[in-house]
Design a protein around this motif. Structure first.
Motif, PDB file in Angstrom:
ATOM      1  N   UNK A  50      45.755  74.110  35.737  1.00 48.00           N
ATOM      2  CA  UNK A  50      46.537  74.981  34.982  1.00 48.00           C
ATOM      3  C   UNK A  50      45.737  75.410  33.682  1.00 48.00           C
ATOM      4  N   UNK A  51      46.086  76.475  33.024  1.00 53.41           N
ATOM      5  CA  UNK A  51      45.421  76.534  31.775  1.00 53.41           C
ATOM      6  C   UNK A  51      45.567  75.551  30.707  1.00 53.41           C
ATOM      7  N   UNK A  52      46.561  74.810  30.669  1.00 60.06           N
ATOM      8  CA  UNK A  52      46.624  73.715  29.816  1.00 60.06           C
ATOM      9  C   UNK A  52      45.572  72.553  30.350  1.00 60.06           C
ATOM     10  N   UNK A  53      45.584  72.347  31.645  1.00 61.97           N
ATOM     11  CA  UNK A  53      44.611  71.359  32.170  1.00 61.97           C
ATOM     12  C   UNK A  53      43.421  71.644  31.888  1.00 61.97           C
ATOM     13  N   UNK A  54      43.075  73.075  32.242  1.00 60.99           N
ATOM     14  CA  UNK A  54      41.493  73.178  31.901  1.00 60.99           C
ATOM     15  C   UNK A  54      41.252  73.358  30.465  1.00 60.99           C
ATOM     16  N   UNK A  55      42.331  73.803  29.840  1.00 57.64           N
ATOM     17  CA  UNK A  55      41.792  73.982  28.485  1.00 57.64           C
ATOM     18  C   UNK A  55      41.399  72.549  27.789  1.00 57.64           C
ATOM     19  N   UNK A  56      42.206  71.299  28.373  1.00 53.24           N
ATOM     20  CA  UNK A  56      42.077  69.820  27.944  1.00 53.24           C
ATOM     21  C   UNK A  56      40.638  69.649  28.459  1.00 53.24           C
ATOM     22  N   UNK A  57      40.254  69.920  29.556  1.00 52.15           N
ATOM     23  CA  UNK A  57      38.934  69.252  30.152  1.00 52.15           C
ATOM     24  C   UNK A  57      37.754  69.886  29.532  1.00 52.15           C
ATOM     25  N   UNK A  58      37.951  71.501  29.090  1.00 50.40           N
ATOM     26  CA  UNK A  58      36.873  72.255  28.290  1.00 50.40           C
ATOM     27  C   UNK A  58      36.572  71.367  26.980  1.00 50.40           C
ATOM     28  N   UNK A  59      37.772  70.994  26.219  1.00 51.30           N
ATOM     29  CA  UNK A  59      37.660  70.351  24.932  1.00 51.30           C
ATOM     30  C   UNK A  59      36.939  69.208  24.991  1.00 51.30           C
ATOM     31  N   UNK A  60      37.069  68.208  26.167  1.00 49.68           N
ATOM     32  CA  UNK A  60      36.698  66.920  26.171  1.00 49.68           C
ATOM     33  C   UNK A  60      34.953  67.202  26.315  1.00 49.68           C
ATOM     34  N   UNK A  61      34.909  68.189  27.556  1.00 44.18           N
ATOM     35  CA  UNK A  61      33.457  68.383  27.569  1.00 44.18           C
ATOM     36  C   UNK A  61      32.477  69.006  26.421  1.00 44.18           C
ATOM     37  N   UNK A  62      33.396  69.878  25.623  1.00 44.81           N
ATOM     38  CA  UNK A  62      32.546  70.172  24.374  1.00 44.81           C
ATOM     39  C   UNK A  62      32.318  69.207  23.453  1.00 44.81           C
ATOM     40  N   UNK A  63      33.279  68.164  23.425  1.00 43.30           N
ATOM     41  CA  UNK A  63      33.185  66.994  22.443  1.00 43.30           C
ATOM     42  C   UNK A  63      31.841  66.227  23.087  1.00 43.30           C
ATOM     43  N   UNK A  64      31.940  65.972  24.357  1.00 36.07           N
ATOM     44  CA  UNK A  64      30.766  65.306  24.886  1.00 36.07           C
ATOM     45  C   UNK A  64      29.411  65.896  24.310  1.00 36.07           C
ATOM     46  N   UNK A  65      29.325  67.146  24.455  1.00 38.07           N
ATOM     47  CA  UNK A  65      28.180  68.065  24.113  1.00 38.07           C
ATOM     48  C   UNK A  65      27.946  67.889  22.596  1.00 38.07           C
ATOM     49  N   UNK A  66      28.838  67.904  21.889  1.00 41.93           N
ATOM     50  CA  UNK A  66      28.759  67.494  20.587  1.00 41.93           C
ATOM     51  C   UNK A  66      28.179  66.078  20.166  1.00 41.93           C
ATOM     52  N   UNK A  67      28.705  65.218  20.808  1.00 43.15           N
ATOM     53  CA  UNK A  67      28.357  63.922  20.902  1.00 43.15           C
ATOM     54  C   UNK A  67      26.635  63.944  21.115  1.00 43.15           C
ATOM     55  N   UNK A  68      26.307  64.655  21.742  1.00 47.67           N
ATOM     56  CA  UNK A  68      24.968  64.676  22.235  1.00 47.67           C
ATOM     57  C   UNK A  68      23.859  65.462  21.101  1.00 47.67           C
ATOM     58  N   UNK A  69      24.645  65.811  20.009  1.00 44.60           N
ATOM     59  CA  UNK A  69      24.041  66.681  19.004  1.00 44.60           C
ATOM     60  C   UNK A  69      24.078  68.048  19.055  1.00 44.60           C
ATOM     61  N   UNK A  70      24.579  68.688  20.269  1.00 44.01           N
ATOM     62  CA  UNK A  70      24.630  70.091  20.599  1.00 44.01           C
ATOM     63  C   UNK A  70      25.324  70.912  19.465  1.00 44.01           C
ATOM     64  N   UNK A 119      34.877  58.482  26.222  1.00 41.60           N
ATOM     65  CA  UNK A 119      34.434  58.366  24.592  1.00 41.60           C
ATOM     66  C   UNK A 119      34.768  58.981  23.609  1.00 41.60           C
ATOM     67  N   UNK A 120      35.531  60.370  24.020  1.00 40.01           N
ATOM     68  CA  UNK A 120      35.583  61.235  23.048  1.00 40.01           C
ATOM     69  C   UNK A 120      37.050  61.730  23.017  1.00 40.01           C
ATOM     70  N   UNK A 121      37.415  62.622  22.250  1.00 35.35           N
ATOM     71  CA  UNK A 121      38.578  62.991  21.843  1.00 35.35           C
ATOM     72  C   UNK A 121      38.863  64.241  22.617  1.00 35.35           C
ATOM     73  N   UNK A 122      40.261  64.633  23.004  1.00 42.74           N
ATOM     74  CA  UNK A 122      40.499  66.030  23.728  1.00 42.74           C
ATOM     75  C   UNK A 122      40.954  67.178  22.907  1.00 42.74           C
ATOM     76  N   UNK A 123      40.718  66.993  21.753  1.00 45.66           N
ATOM     77  CA  UNK A 123      41.024  68.060  20.658  1.00 45.66           C
ATOM     78  C   UNK A 123      39.591  68.599  20.344  1.00 45.66           C
ATOM     79  N   UNK A 124      39.453  70.009  20.308  1.00 44.63           N
ATOM     80  CA  UNK A 124      38.128  70.579  19.934  1.00 44.63           C
ATOM     81  C   UNK A 124      38.617  72.106  19.545  1.00 44.63           C
ATOM     82  N   UNK A 125      38.384  72.399  18.344  1.00 43.84           N
ATOM     83  CA  UNK A 125      38.554  73.638  17.967  1.00 43.84           C
ATOM     84  C   UNK A 125      37.419  74.742  18.471  1.00 43.84           C
ATOM     85  N   UNK A 126      37.721  75.933  18.668  1.00 45.26           N
ATOM     86  CA  UNK A 126      36.826  76.597  19.091  1.00 45.26           C
ATOM     87  C   UNK A 126      36.028  77.191  17.900  1.00 45.26           C
ATOM     88  N   UNK A 127      34.805  77.351  17.917  1.00 46.00           N
ATOM     89  CA  UNK A 127      33.962  78.015  16.688  1.00 46.00           C
ATOM     90  C   UNK A 127      34.286  79.264  16.527  1.00 46.00           C
TER      91      UNK A 127
END
Ligand code: WT7
Length: 652
Positions: A116-136, A248-256
């Motif tokens: 669902x949109x809600x589920x997809x949003x959560x997945x995207x936030x988590x992956x975005x936070x993993x990318x941030x963790x890698x310094x992206x 290892x990361x949060x599921x909250x990530x604001x869109x830039x």
């Protein structure tokens, strides 16, 4: 390149299919008059028009000015800020769409998932936070090398969320092509999977990624999604599993909040020769273009289930599996595997199972289904379909008729959408509730698209004369540059005909203003002083009941300049006889005239195609001339095809 004559157009197609009243009544654009009025406005007052249409997108901050045009450099929605991931996800979370399917996915082995949109949003936030963790951070490039699984879309939207331009590399490419793209883009992170399923086999993504990574000094981290569960090696400190990292990361990530001109992605497209071009698209204009075309061209409604068969490795997968559909809050169906696995009715099975309403695919697939026979689709209930689409090549009128009747049940309009990786969104296309359809024609330009046919001197040609297709005004979703090679951008698209965008296609415009693509300019045939587009000769051949697919090329000939050689695959069960060759020659002469009578007909089991399904005529040219196949073949779908064709050549 100047040539003595302009392209001639020889094929006439007179069938017309107006939209049904029932379709028009419920459509977003309901009549040709409505289209014409809006089109006129879009050309006469483009900035007023686009300012109104841009309201379809969410902006954190609105623009100061709609367009800055400094030929060939365009900037759209100056100083506005937006985010593609926010548009595709967050803005749907406040109403009933939050609980609606954003993605419906079916794997080749038969597994499936819905997000669902809600589920997809959560997945995207988590992956975005993993990318941030890698310094992206904003501006860093990320490579995505994935099978058609939901995580591929998650990865794209995660990059978009933090302003990291993604570069998706088609999962069918090997290590060498991947390495080249990682290095050209300078990506620090790659997102991949252990493998994917295709035709019952495992596509070895991680092993390819490992080989590529040996020659990519800037690459630091590889995030690996588990799909096939095969054994793969994981390099300590470089490779990490998604299922571990996500914990290892949060599921909250604001869109830039990104500038409208911030690059959303780079997509490499291989011209027929030379190094692949990194086509660069931006955020705001691209979103406006894909959001609007998805809504109007596919007549997308909230209740639709929409199935685009393109891989996310192509621009069609970017614009019309992910961004355009999700930005509209639509439901996008993704299928992982091959159309003929386990049987040649897999798509029809999927359509019946999920009650798909809109199907968007390519002529190469339509011709493959024609070859496999009508029994496969006829076994399934396809009555949920209400609209069909075609993209990638000119669709031969007979293939169009088959698609219309056998798949669409004579009930569904077909939108034949002409566009390119470079254009980002549909450019010439019917609007299904408004435009009377002519099989084989992309019909009329979309809003804001000032398309024309010009001769070698850049002068507009009269109706029905062939020439080069150009676009005379900037449009929001246009490419902004070739990554790290602005000179090539200027030379490729803006130099041959001064002041306008050169698409590289030959075309004509008929007396009703409909555009007919006749083939790539580079492939034009030159027979006894006549310049013919490939698609017309091919369409004449495909109109013969024995023929599934045809490719026409020229072979140097002392007398004629070029002799016309055609390669043909026959429908299943049709024997390849000399009598049939003669019949086909006569058939072409009858359909389009004696100048187009093929000199040489060769039957083939298959034709060489790019991975995206386009016939590679330059390879056939070499084979027809009896020469060694030259040039880049890394984008070819099946190298065996060439071996077989070369071995069987010269049998006449
Ligand atoms: C070229 C662009 C656009 C997404 C997939 C291909 C040909 C594309 C049509 C069509 C006739 C078409 C053109 C164009 N093409 N759609 N409906 N009718 N020709 O993207 O790989 O960038 O290829 O595909 O030759 O220039 P692409």
């Amino acid at each position: 390149m100047t040539t003595p004559h302009n392209i001639e157009s020889v094929l006439k197609e007179n069938r017309v299919f107006p939209p049904s009243e029932a379709f028009s009544q419920q459509a977003h654009i309901k009549s040709l008059d409505e289209y014409k009025a809006l089109y006129k406005k879009s050309i006469d007052e483009p900035e007023v028009f686009w300012a109104e249409q841009a309201e379809a997108v969410h902006w954190f901050k609105k623009w100061d000015k709609v367009l800055d045009w400094n030929l060939p450099d365009a900037k759209w929605f100056i100083n506005a800020t937006t985010n593609a991931s926010y548009n595709c996800l967050d803005r749907h979370l406040t109403g009933p769409r939050r609980n609606k399917a954003a993605l419906i996915w079916e794997g080749e082995p038969g597994d499936s998932a819905t997000l669902t949109y809600q589920q997809l949003h959560r997945e995207v936030c988590i992956m975005a936070n993993v990318l941030k963790k890698y310094g992206i951070t904003k501006g860093d490039r990320v490579i995505i090398y994935m099978p058609m699984i939901p995580e591929a879309a998650v990865a794209m939207l995660a990059c978009a969320r933090i302003g990291a331009p993604h570069s998706v590399v088609f999962g069918g490419f090997g290590a060498e092509a991947l390495k080249e793209r990682i290095n050209d883009s300078g990506a620090k992170v790659m997102i991949t999977a252990d493998g994917g399923f295709r035709r019952g086999k495992i596509v070895q993504l991680k092993p390819n990624a490992d080989t590529a990574a040996e020659g990519t000094p800037a690459l630091e981290k590889v995030l690996v999604v588990q799909r096939t569960k095969q054994d793969v090696s994981m390099k300590e400190g470089r490779d990490f599993w998604w299922h571990d990292e996500r914990k290892t990361v949060s599921d909250k990530c604001e869109a830039e909040q990104l500038d409208s001109e911030h690059p959303l992605y780079i997509l490499y497209t291989s011209g027929s020769t030379g190094k692949p071009k990194g086509i660069q698209h931006t955020t705001g204009g691209y979103l406006v273009g894909t959001t609007l075309t998805t809504k109007y061209v596919f007549d997308l409604k909230d209740e639709d289930i929409y199935f685009c068969t393109a891989d996310i490795g192509w621009v069609t997968g970017h614009s019309y599996v992910v961004y355009g559909v999700l930005s509209n809050g639509g439901t996008s169906l993704m299928y992982e595997g091959a159309p003929d696995t386990p049987n040649p009715d897999r798509w029809w099975d999927i359509i019946a199972k999920y009650k798909v309403n809109i199907l968007y695919t390519a002529p190469t697939a339509v011709r493959a289904f024609i070859k496999w026979g009508d029994d496969w689709p006829k076994k399934h209930d396809l009555s949920s379909l209400r609209l069909l689409g075609s993209v990638g090549e000119p669709i031969n009128p007979e293939a169009w008729m088959w698609y219309y009747n056998v798949i669409g049940g004579g009930r569904c309009p077909i939108v034949d959408t002409w566009w390119q990786t470079e254009t980002g969104a549909h450019m010439i296309t019917p609007l299904p509730g408004a435009t009377p359809l002519k099989p084989g024609s992309g019909s009329l330009p979309f809003f804001g698209v000032d398309a024309a046919i010009v001769d070698d001197d850049g002068k507009e040609v009269p109706a029905n004369a062939g020439g080069k297709l150009v676009i005379r005004k900037p449009w929001p979703s246009m490419l902004r540059t070739i990554y790290k090679d602005h000179d090539r951008f200027v030379n490729t698209y803006w130099s041959e005909v001064p002041g306008v965008y050169l698409a590289g296609d030959g075309a004509r415009r008929d007396e009703d203003g409909y555009f007919w693509i006749v083939g790539r300019i580079d492939d034009v045939l030159n027979v006894a002083g006549h310049r013919l587009g490939t698609s017309e000769v091919e369409s004449a051949l495909v109109s013969h009941p024995a023929v599934a697919e045809a490719a026409a090329v020229g072979r140097p000939d002392e007398l004629k300049g070029q002799a016309l050689v055609v390669f043909i695959t026959l429908k299943v069960g049709v024997p390849p006889t000399d009598a049939l060759k003669k019949e086909l020659r006569d058939h072409v002469a009858r359909e389009i005239g004696p100048i187009a009578r093929p000199d040489d007909i060769r039957f083939a089991e298959g034709l060489p195609k790019t991975r995206s399904g386009k016939i590679m005529r330059r390879i056939l040219k070499d084979i027809a001339a009896g020469a060694q196949v030259k040039g880049d073949v890394t984008t070819m779908e099946d190298l065996n095809v060439v071996a077989k064709l070369s071995a069987s050549s010269g049998d006449e």
